[in-house]
Motif scaffolding. Structure first.
Motif, PDB file in Angstrom:
ATOM      1  N   PHE A   1       0.824  -1.202   0.000  1.00 33.68           N
ATOM      2  CA  PHE A   1       0.000   0.000   0.000  1.00 33.68           C
ATOM      3  C   PHE A   1       0.861   1.256   0.000  1.00 33.68           C
ATOM      4  CE2 PHE A   1       0.893  -0.572   4.449  1.00 33.68           C
ATOM      5  CZ  PHE A   1       0.909   0.704   4.990  1.00 33.68           C
ATOM      6  N   LEU A   2       0.266   2.329  -0.501  1.00 35.50           N
ATOM      7  CA  LEU A   2       0.853   3.664  -0.500  1.00 35.50           C
ATOM      8  C   LEU A   2      -0.204   4.650  -0.029  1.00 35.50           C
ATOM      9  CD1 LEU A   2       2.533   3.764  -4.032  1.00 35.50           C
ATOM     10  CD2 LEU A   2       3.713   3.597  -1.854  1.00 35.50           C
ATOM     11  N   GLU A   3       0.220   5.687   0.658  1.00 33.66           N
ATOM     12  CA  GLU A   3      -0.706   6.761   1.014  1.00 33.66           C
ATOM     13  C   GLU A   3      -0.821   7.699  -0.182  1.00 33.66           C
ATOM     14  OE1 GLU A   3      -0.160   8.590   4.855  1.00 33.66           O
ATOM     15  OE2 GLU A   3       1.016   6.845   5.483  1.00 33.66           O
ATOM     16  N   HIS A   4      -2.062   8.129  -0.476  1.00 34.34           N
ATOM     17  CA  HIS A   4      -2.295   8.991  -1.636  1.00 34.34           C
ATOM     18  C   HIS A   4      -3.505   9.877  -1.372  1.00 34.34           C
ATOM     19  CE1 HIS A   4      -2.232  10.295  -5.772  1.00 34.34           C
ATOM     20  NE2 HIS A   4      -3.505   9.969  -5.893  1.00 34.34           N
ATOM     21  N   ASP A   5      -3.302  11.187  -1.386  1.00 33.28           N
ATOM     22  CA  ASP A   5      -4.382  12.164  -1.203  1.00 33.28           C
ATOM     23  C   ASP A   5      -5.251  11.882   0.022  1.00 33.28           C
ATOM     24  OD1 ASP A   5      -3.581  13.588  -3.415  1.00 33.28           O
ATOM     25  OD2 ASP A   5      -4.991  12.591  -4.772  1.00 33.28           O
ATOM     26  N   GLY A   6      -4.638  11.611   1.144  1.00 36.26           N
ATOM     27  CA  GLY A   6      -5.383  11.373   2.376  1.00 36.26           C
ATOM     28  C   GLY A   6      -6.004   9.997   2.483  1.00 36.26           C
ATOM     29  N   GLY A   7      -5.784   9.139   1.501  1.00 36.09           N
ATOM     30  CA  GLY A   7      -6.308   7.775   1.522  1.00 36.09           C
ATOM     31  C   GLY A   7      -5.189   6.795   1.239  1.00 36.09           C
ATOM     32  N   TYR A   8      -5.573   5.610   0.854  1.00 34.01           N
ATOM     33  CA  TYR A   8      -4.594   4.562   0.561  1.00 34.01           C
ATOM     34  C   TYR A   8      -4.854   3.933  -0.789  1.00 34.01           C
ATOM     35  CZ  TYR A   8      -3.571   4.890   5.522  1.00 34.01           C
ATOM     36  OH  TYR A   8      -3.213   5.361   6.754  1.00 34.01           O
ATOM     37  N   VAL A   9      -3.784   3.547  -1.460  1.00 31.82           N
ATOM     38  CA  VAL A   9      -3.852   2.731  -2.661  1.00 31.82           C
ATOM     39  C   VAL A   9      -3.306   1.376  -2.268  1.00 31.82           C
ATOM     40  CG1 VAL A   9      -3.031   2.444  -5.024  1.00 31.82           C
ATOM     41  CG2 VAL A   9      -3.498   4.736  -4.138  1.00 31.82           C
ATOM     42  N   VAL A  10      -4.124   0.345  -2.419  1.00 33.54           N
ATOM     43  CA  VAL A  10      -3.755  -1.005  -1.974  1.00 33.54           C
ATOM     44  C   VAL A  10      -3.750  -1.926  -3.188  1.00 33.54           C
ATOM     45  CG1 VAL A  10      -4.421  -2.928  -0.471  1.00 33.54           C
ATOM     46  CG2 VAL A  10      -4.854  -0.584   0.255  1.00 33.54           C
TER      47      VAL A  10
END
Length: 66
Positions: free
Chosen positions: A55-64
């Motif tokens: 996962f990565l943090e992106h724009d206050g959320g997560y990309v999993v």
């Protein structure tokens, strides 16, 4: 039985075992995305099933993905 089939069948379980056994140290590097163990109940049996996902943090959320 092909190697690809075997890895798909057992690779995820091995990754979870390795992550838990090493406390997450074996699957971490400075350049690699972070890893988490996602556990959900199985559809038919309700038994917990675990898999490693990145996962990565992106724009206050997560990309999993994984």
């Amino acid at each position: 039985m092909s190697v690809r089939w075997w890895f798909r069948r057992t690779g995820g379980r091995f990754g979870v075992w390795l992550y838990r056994r090493s406390g997450g140290r074996a699957m971490t590097s400075a350049k690699a995305p972070r890893v988490l163990v996602l556990t959900t109940p199985g559809r038919r049996t309700g038994q917990p099933r675990s898999t490693c996902v990145a996962f990565l943090e992106h724009d206050g959320g997560y990309v999993v993905w994984g």
